[in-house]
Design an enzyme around this catalytic site. Structure first.
Site, PDB file in Angstrom:
ATOM      1  N   LYS A   1       0.847  -1.195   0.000  1.00  0.00           N
ATOM      2  CA  LYS A   1       0.000   0.000   0.000  1.00  0.00           C
ATOM      3  C   LYS A   1       0.884   1.246   0.000  1.00  0.00           C
ATOM      4  O   LYS A   1       1.844   1.335   0.770  1.00  0.00           O
ATOM      5  CB  LYS A   1      -0.927  -0.006   1.219  1.00  0.00           C
ATOM      6  CG  LYS A   1      -1.990   1.073   1.187  1.00  0.00           C
ATOM      7  CD  LYS A   1      -3.011   0.892   2.302  1.00  0.00           C
ATOM      8  CE  LYS A   1      -4.118   1.928   2.201  1.00  0.00           C
ATOM      9  NZ  LYS A   1      -5.154   1.754   3.244  1.00  0.00           N
TER      10      LYS A   1
ATOM     11  N   GLU B   1     -19.211  -5.831  11.050  1.00  0.00           N
ATOM     12  CA  GLU B   1     -20.158  -5.046  11.853  1.00  0.00           C
ATOM     13  C   GLU B   1     -21.167  -5.923  12.581  1.00  0.00           C
ATOM     14  O   GLU B   1     -21.515  -5.652  13.741  1.00  0.00           O
ATOM     15  CB  GLU B   1     -20.891  -4.044  10.952  1.00  0.00           C
ATOM     16  CG  GLU B   1     -20.000  -2.974  10.349  1.00  0.00           C
ATOM     17  CD  GLU B   1     -19.343  -3.370   9.048  1.00  0.00           C
ATOM     18  OE1 GLU B   1     -18.600  -2.556   8.468  1.00  0.00           O
ATOM     19  OE2 GLU B   1     -19.554  -4.530   8.601  1.00  0.00           O
TER      20      GLU B   1
ATOM     21  N   ARG C   1     -25.231  -2.064   8.324  1.00  0.00           N
ATOM     22  CA  ARG C   1     -24.865  -3.433   7.959  1.00  0.00           C
ATOM     23  C   ARG C   1     -25.132  -4.423   9.093  1.00  0.00           C
ATOM     24  O   ARG C   1     -24.959  -5.627   8.911  1.00  0.00           O
ATOM     25  CB  ARG C   1     -23.384  -3.472   7.559  1.00  0.00           C
ATOM     26  CG  ARG C   1     -23.088  -2.683   6.294  1.00  0.00           C
ATOM     27  CD  ARG C   1     -21.614  -2.353   6.158  1.00  0.00           C
ATOM     28  NE  ARG C   1     -20.749  -3.499   5.988  1.00  0.00           N
ATOM     29  CZ  ARG C   1     -20.325  -3.964   4.810  1.00  0.00           C
ATOM     30  NH1 ARG C   1     -20.700  -3.380   3.691  1.00  0.00           N
ATOM     31  NH2 ARG C   1     -19.516  -4.994   4.749  1.00  0.00           N
TER      32      ARG C   1
END
Length: 592
Positions: free
Chosen positions: A248, A336, A364
Site C-alpha cells: 500500500k 459489523e 450493515r
C-alpha cells in the site's frame, strides 16, 4: 500533468495497443498522475498507489468492459477510473458535481457495480457470473478484486461459500497488503502471512477447501508475472482465486512508511510526500477524539468499560483506549454484525460496552441491533461517528438514515449532542447505570467548543434544553444543527430575533414530551431542523406527538430530502439539503 503514454489512453483499448515493456513506463506515469492530483485535491491515496500494476494488468489481459471487473470498496479504483476515460476529469474527484471517489454504475460502463462499503465484490461478481451462464454468455470473465481486510468480512465468506459449489466463471483476486484503513486483524491475516512465505500445503489451504483453484502468491508489482498468470487463468473455467501481494502506498516513500496516515492524507508535497502544514492551534477538537479521550478517562475509573470497533480504531479514535487498555479494547475487523453481537454477549456479563461504529456502517448490522441487543434490552452503547452529511465520500458514506432506522426500534434510546460537552456527559451517563441500549450520534470533523474538558455531569435521559425563548415561532433542533440555527437567528434584525425561540432537544427518543407540551401551548408555528433524512426522522417524531396532542398549529420540517446526496463539501451539501445557515435564515425571514 500526465505522461506521453498516459495522455494517449482514453480507454482500455488504447492500453492494449502498448507493448508489455511500455506498460512498465505507463505504471510510472499513472502513479505520478495519481500522486500529483491527490496531493492538491485530496482523496484516498495509498490503496490506489498499491494496485497500479494490478490495474494495468487487469485491463490489459481482460477484454473490459465485456469482461466485468468489480472493485471492492473502491478506495483502490483511482487508476481504474483514469484508464477508463476519466483522466481529463479526474481532478474533479470527490468534488461537488464531479466524479465519485468510488466506482459508480451511472458514471461509466467500466464501473460494473457501485461500491463504497467493503466485502460486496465477490457476491456481486458471482451474481453477474451466474447471470452470464443463464444468458449463454459462457466466455465472459468475471473478476472481483478484494483486499485482505475486506475478505475477512462475513459477507465475503458467504460469497466464497456459494461460489465454490457453483459453475460460475469467477476469478477472485486477493489484493493482500496486510492493511485496510488500519492494519488487518484476525486469524485469516495470520494464515495469509504464512501463505506469503510459501506455507501452503493442500490440506491447510482454506481457499481450496472451498472448492476454488488457488494460485499464488504473485508479486502484484511485477507486470510480467501478472500478465502471464492472467493469461493462464483465462483458460480455466469455474471459481478461481489469485493471491496477489502488494505494498500500500507503493512508489511514494512516505506513504509506504506510514500506511495508516497516507490512506487519505490530505494535502501533501507530491515530490516528497511531506504533509502540508495545517495549523490546528485554537481550533476545537474533532468529535471522534473527544469520544476516544473521554472513554479512556472513564475507563480509568470503571473497569467494566469495554470498547469495540469494526476496523476503525483510528477513524473512531478508539485507538486511544487500545493503547492504554489493550485488554479491554477490540478491533474485530470489517465485521459489523459480529461487533454488535459480540457487544451484546459482553453486556450479558455485566460490562458496559461502547461500540464505536460509523453511522453508515451500522446499517450493515441492523438485524443484530434489533434481535441481539434491543429485544433483550441489553445496555450496549452505540457511538455513531460520522452521523449526518460527511462530505466528499458521498452517498455511500453519509450517515443520514440512522435516526429514521433507529427510531422505530423499541427499548432503544437515541441521543444527539449539539456540542462536545454534551457528548462527554452522555458518555459519562451511559456508564453509570444504563438499563437499555443507547445510540449517541455525532458528526464528522471538528466540534464547536475549544474548551470541553469540564467536570462530568449526569444527563437526564429524554430531557431537552431551552436555549432561548421567543414570542411567535419555536425552532427545535437536534444535534449539531443547533449551531446552524443559532447562527441564523443571530443574523436576524434585533426586532426579529425576539420572535424566535430555540430548543435543543438532545434526545430523539424518548422525546421530552413535557417540554414539547409547553412549546405547543406557547407557539403556533414550529420548525424542526435535523441533519438526517427528513422522512421518518426527528421532525416526523415531533409531528407524530403533535398529532397525538391535538396541536393545531403549523409545523415545518427541515432535513435531508428524500434523495441520495452525492459528494461535496459539507457546507455545499447542507445548502443542497436546505439546512445550511443561509437556508435556515431564509426560512425564518419568510415566517417573519
Amino acid at each position: 500533468m500526465s505522461g506521453k503514454l498516459l495522455n494517449n489512453i482514453n480507454s482500455p483499448k488504447d492500453l492494449r495497443k502498448l507493448s508489455p515493456e511500455e506498460l512498465k513506463s505507463l505504471a510510472g506515469e499513472l502513479r505520478k498522475f495519481i500522486i500529483d492530483i491527490v496531493a492538491t485535491k485530496e482523496g484516498h491515496l495509498g490503496a490506489s498507489l498499491g494496485v497500479v500494476e494490478l490495474t494495468i494488468a487487469l485491463h490489459y489481459a481482460f477484454n473490459t468492459p465485456e469482461d466485468l471487473l468489480v472493485w471492492d470498496v473502491g478506495h483502490q479504483a483511482y487508476g481504474h477510473k483514469i484508464l477508463t476515460g476519466r483522466r481529463e476529469v479526474f481532478e474533479t474527484n470527490r468534488r461537488l458535481n464531479g466524479i465519485s471517489g468510488f466506482p459508480k454504475r451511472d458514471e461509466s460502463i467500466y464501473d460494473t457495480f457501485g461500491t463504497g462499503h467493503s466485502s460486496t465484490s465477490i457476491s456481486a461478481a458471482l451474481g453477474m457470473a451466474i447471470a452470464s451462464n443463464l444468458k449463454g454468455e459462457t466466455a465472459k470473465q468475471h473478476i472481483a478484486i478484494i483486499g485482505d481486510a475486506s475478505i475477512a468480512s462475513g459477507m465475503a465468506f458467504e460469497g466464497l461459500n456459494h461460489a465454490g459449489v457453483s459453475k460460475a466463471n469467477l476469478l477472485v483476486v486477493l489484493n493482500d497488503n496486510a492493511i485496510g484503513i488500519d492494519p488487518s486483524v484476525g486469524a485469516l491475516k495470520q494464515y495469509l502471512t504464512k501463505a506469503k512465505v510459501g506455507y501452503k500445503p493442500s490440506q491447510d489451504n482454506i481457499i481450496e477447501a472451498l472448492n476454488f483453484r488457488y494460485f499464488g502468491p504473485v508479486d502484484g508489482h511485477d507486470l510480467d508475472s501478472l500478465l502471464e498468470t492472467f493469461s493462464e487463468l483465462k483458460k480455466i473455467r469455474g471459481p478461481k482465486f489469485l493471491h496477489v501481494i502488494t505494498t500500500k502506498g507503493k512508489g511514494l516513500k512516505k506513504a509506504e512508511e506510514d500506511q495508516v496516515k497516507y490512506h487519505a492524507p490530505g494535502k501533501f508535497q507530491p515530490d516528497t510526500g511531506e504533509l502540508l502544514p495545517y495549523d490546528t492551534k485554537g481550533l476545537p477538537l474533532k468529535y471522534q477524539d473527544v469520544f476516544g479521550l473521554t472513554l479512556v478517562e472513564l475507563a480509568k475509573s470503571n473497569e467494566k468499560i469495554i470498547g469495540i470497533t469494526p476496523a476503525m480504531p483510528t477513524g473512531s479514535s478508539l485507538k486511544y483506549m487500545m493503547e492504554v487498555f489493550p485488554e479491554r479494547a477490540f478491533d474485530v475487523g470489517i465485521a459489523e454484525q459480529h461487533a454488535v453481537t459480540l457487544a451484546a454477549g459482553m453486556a450479558t456479563r455485566g460490562f458496559t460496552v461502547f461500540c464505536a461504529i460509523y453511522s453508515t456502517f451500522l446499517q450493515r448490522a441492523y438485524d443484530q441491533l434489533i434481535h441481539d441487543v434491543a429485544i433483550q434490552n441489553l445496555p450496549v452503547v452505540f457511538c455513531l461517528d460520522r452521523a449526518g452529511l460527511v462530505g466528499e465520500d458521498g452517498a455511500t458514506h453519509h450517515g443520514v438514515f440512522d435516526i429514521a432506522y433507529l427510531r422505530c426500534i423499541p427499548n432503544l434510546i437515541i441521543a444527539a449532542p449539539s456540542n462536545e460537552v454534551q457528548l462527554r456527559n452522555l458518555l459519562y451517563t451511559a456508564q453509570l447505570n444504563l438499563k437499555s441500549p443507547l445510540a449517541i450520534r455525532y458528526p464528522r470533523g471538528r466540534g464547536v467548543k475549544v474548551e470541553w474538558e469540564f467536570p462530568f455531569k449526569e444527563v437526564e435521559i429524554g430531557k431537552g434544553l431551552c436555549l432561548n425563548e421567543g414570542s411567535k415561532i419555536a425552532i427545535l433542533s437536534i444535534g449539531p444543527m443547533a449551531a446552524n440555527v443559532s447562527e441564523a437567528i443571530q443574523k436576524l434584525e434585533a426586532s426579529e430575533k425576539e420572535k424566535f425561540g430555540h430548543y435543543d432537544m438532545v434526545f430523539v427518543k424518548p422525546l421530552d414530551k413535557k417540554l414539547l407540551q409547553n412549546i405547543f401551548r406557547r407557539y403556533k408555528t414550529l420548525i424542526t431542523v435535523e441533519d438526517g433524512a427528513v422522512k421518518g426522522g426527528f421532525g416526523t417524531a415531533v409531528l407524530e406527538f403533535a398529532s397525538e396532542m391535538g396541536f393545531k398549529g403549523k409545523i415545518k420540517c427541515l432535513g435531508v430530502p428524500d434523495k441520495f446526496i452525492e459528494q461535496g463539501k459539507v457546507t455545499e451539501l447542507q445548502e443542497i439539503s436546505g439546512i445550511s445557515v443561509e437556508n435556515i435564515l431564509a426560512q425564518l425571514k419568510t415566517l417573519v
